[in-house]
Motif scaffolding. Structure first.
Motif, PDB file in Angstrom:
ATOM      1  N   UNK A  21       0.823  -1.203   0.000  1.00 23.71           N
ATOM      2  CA  UNK A  21       0.000   0.000   0.000  1.00 23.71           C
ATOM      3  C   UNK A  21       0.860   1.257   0.000  1.00 23.71           C
ATOM      4  N   UNK A  22       1.923   1.252   0.817  1.00 24.55           N
ATOM      5  CA  UNK A  22       2.809   2.420   0.907  1.00 24.55           C
ATOM      6  C   UNK A  22       3.525   2.657  -0.427  1.00 24.55           C
ATOM      7  N   UNK A  29       1.757   9.433  -5.555  1.00 23.44           N
ATOM      8  CA  UNK A  29       1.892  10.656  -4.778  1.00 23.44           C
ATOM      9  C   UNK A  29       0.644  10.936  -3.932  1.00 23.44           C
ATOM     10  N   UNK A  30       0.227   9.920  -3.214  1.00 28.96           N
ATOM     11  CA  UNK A  30      -0.897  10.047  -2.287  1.00 28.96           C
ATOM     12  C   UNK A  30      -0.330  10.344  -0.895  1.00 28.96           C
ATOM     13  N   UNK A  31      -0.699  11.443  -0.272  1.00 31.98           N
ATOM     14  CA  UNK A  31      -0.164  11.769   1.053  1.00 31.98           C
ATOM     15  C   UNK A  31      -0.461  10.644   2.055  1.00 31.98           C
ATOM     16  N   UNK A  36      -5.994   7.967   4.102  1.00 32.57           N
ATOM     17  CA  UNK A  36      -5.477   7.511   2.806  1.00 32.57           C
ATOM     18  C   UNK A  36      -4.843   6.129   2.925  1.00 32.57           C
ATOM     19  N   UNK A  37      -4.094   5.916   4.016  1.00 33.21           N
ATOM     20  CA  UNK A  37      -3.478   4.600   4.191  1.00 33.21           C
ATOM     21  C   UNK A  37      -4.545   3.520   4.328  1.00 33.21           C
ATOM     22  N   UNK A  68      -9.404  16.119  -2.873  1.00 36.93           N
ATOM     23  CA  UNK A  68     -10.833  15.840  -3.037  1.00 36.93           C
ATOM     24  C   UNK A  68     -11.067  14.386  -3.431  1.00 36.93           C
ATOM     25  N   UNK A  69     -10.241  13.876  -4.356  1.00 37.69           N
ATOM     26  CA  UNK A  69     -10.389  12.481  -4.790  1.00 37.69           C
ATOM     27  C   UNK A  69     -10.103  11.528  -3.647  1.00 37.69           C
ATOM     28  N   UNK A  70      -9.039  11.797  -2.901  1.00 36.37           N
ATOM     29  CA  UNK A  70      -8.692  10.930  -1.770  1.00 36.37           C
ATOM     30  C   UNK A  70      -9.784  10.942  -0.705  1.00 36.37           C
TER      31      UNK A  70
END
Length: 352
Positions: A21-22, A29-31, A36-37, A68-70
């Motif tokens: 996942x990480x 580039x997902x924070x 999110x995780x 917004x997407x996340x």
């Protein structure tokens, strides 16, 4: 898979998917925030087909995973699965009770069968020893009668368990239906809307087909409520719900969005088609005549303003509804009792 189920994963298994996942979050580039995780861990596990399809489509379309997407991915595919489980827990307890009873019946039946086999074995040994056969036959018949009686009781108990399981299944189905239905209008509620839109969103992106939404608000509804009472206001909402059901296809979803706002999701409909449907709904509602049930008094006509928008691949439901809401309030500013599409928002901005 719920949070409790995540906790049951063993260390090596969970670690492997956490690392996966990480890596994916880093690649796109997902924070690495907790929400999110959670989303990407669930995606990496593959336990939610809808989430996997949504992210795969976004990746395939080279969409950016912005805030917004996340946020929308988490809200639609993670948080939606961790709601109130009180009904489910209650049904789980009932099911456990039925299964425990069935297990007890089987244990008793097994013990009785062992006793019967021992008794029949004893009769066989005595027969071989030359004992008078008359009482042996009588004993054997008694044991067989007991066996038949036990089998009948066991069958009756399992039949009762089957009826209890059927009742639990029906109750669970009704509970799920209630959880997705607005009690006043009988329309699907916000929860059902989000679930339907999630599937329609994925289907639209996979097939490259349009998907549109219309948002309806009753004109001067507060004034109407204050003048004639909330009972009449409720009557109006039920009338609007009836009009929506009549004018939409079976493949569409009408829902109560909140207060005096109703909404409809139209898979396969582009902006022009959805606007035409909205106009038919607006006209039909304006032609309706409402009578106060208690006095048979003819009440003033009801009108609605409607905002229409078309889904843009990769956007959230909140973004689409926000455009519909802006179009709706443009209709209000322009005199109410009209349909405005998101295209007119662009024209208004260009003119200003």
């Amino acid at each position: 898979m719920t949070g409790d189920a995540f906790d049951e994963l063993d260390f090596e298994y969970a670690t492997a998917f956490a690392e996966k996942a990480v890596r994916a979050m880093s690649q796109y580039r997902v924070p690495p925030t907790p929400n999110n995780f959670h989303t990407w861990f669930k995606y990496s596990l593959g336990v939610s087909p809808d989430l996997k399809r949504a992210i795969d489509i976004l990746i395939g379309n080279k969409r950016k995973f912005d805030a917004a997407t996340n946020r929308d991915l988490f809200a639609m595919y993670v948080r939606a699965d961790t709601g109130d489980d009180s009904d489910v827990n209650n049904f789980s307890q009932q099911l456990h009770s039925v299964m425990a009873s069935a297990k007890q019946y089987l244990n008793v039946a097994i013990a009785d069968n062992r006793s019967q086999m021992m008794a029949i074995g004893d009769i066989a040994e005595r027969s071989e020893a030359g004992v008078d056969p008359a009482p042996l036959v009588e004993n054997l018949l008694n044991e067989l009668a007991k066996a038949v009686n036990r089998a009948a009781k066991l069958e009756a108990r399992f039949a009762e368990s089957t009826r209890e399981l059927d009742a639990i299944r029906d109750s669970l189905s009704k509970s799920e239906e209630r959880a997705k239905t607005d009690t006043l209008t009988g329309l699907p509620n916000r929860r059902a809307l989000e679930e339907f839109f999630r599937k329609a969103q994925i289907a639209a992106m996979e097939k490259g087909e349009p998907l549109s939404v219309l948002l309806i608000d009753i004109d001067h509804f507060k004034k109407f409520n204050d003048s004639f009472g909330h009972g009449v206001g409720d009557q109006v909402l039920r009338l609007m719900a009836s009009v929506l059901r009549e004018r939409l296809r079976e493949s569409d979803l009408p829902a109560r969005y909140g207060g005096e706002e109703l909404i409809a999701v139209l898979p396969g409909a582009d902006l022009a088609t959805c606007a035409a449907v909205a106009e038919r709904i607006r006209r039909l509602i304006s032609e309706c005549r409402i009578t106060r049930r208690s006095t048979q008094e003819l009440l003033p006509s009801i009108t609605v303003s409607i905002g229409v928008g078309q889904f843009q691949f990769g956007e959230s439901m909140a973004d689409l509804i926000e455009r519909c809401d802006r179009a709706l309030y443009l209709a209000k500013r322009n005199g109410r009792n009209r349909v405005v599409t998101e295209a007119e928002l662009d024209r208004e901005m260009a003119a200003s």
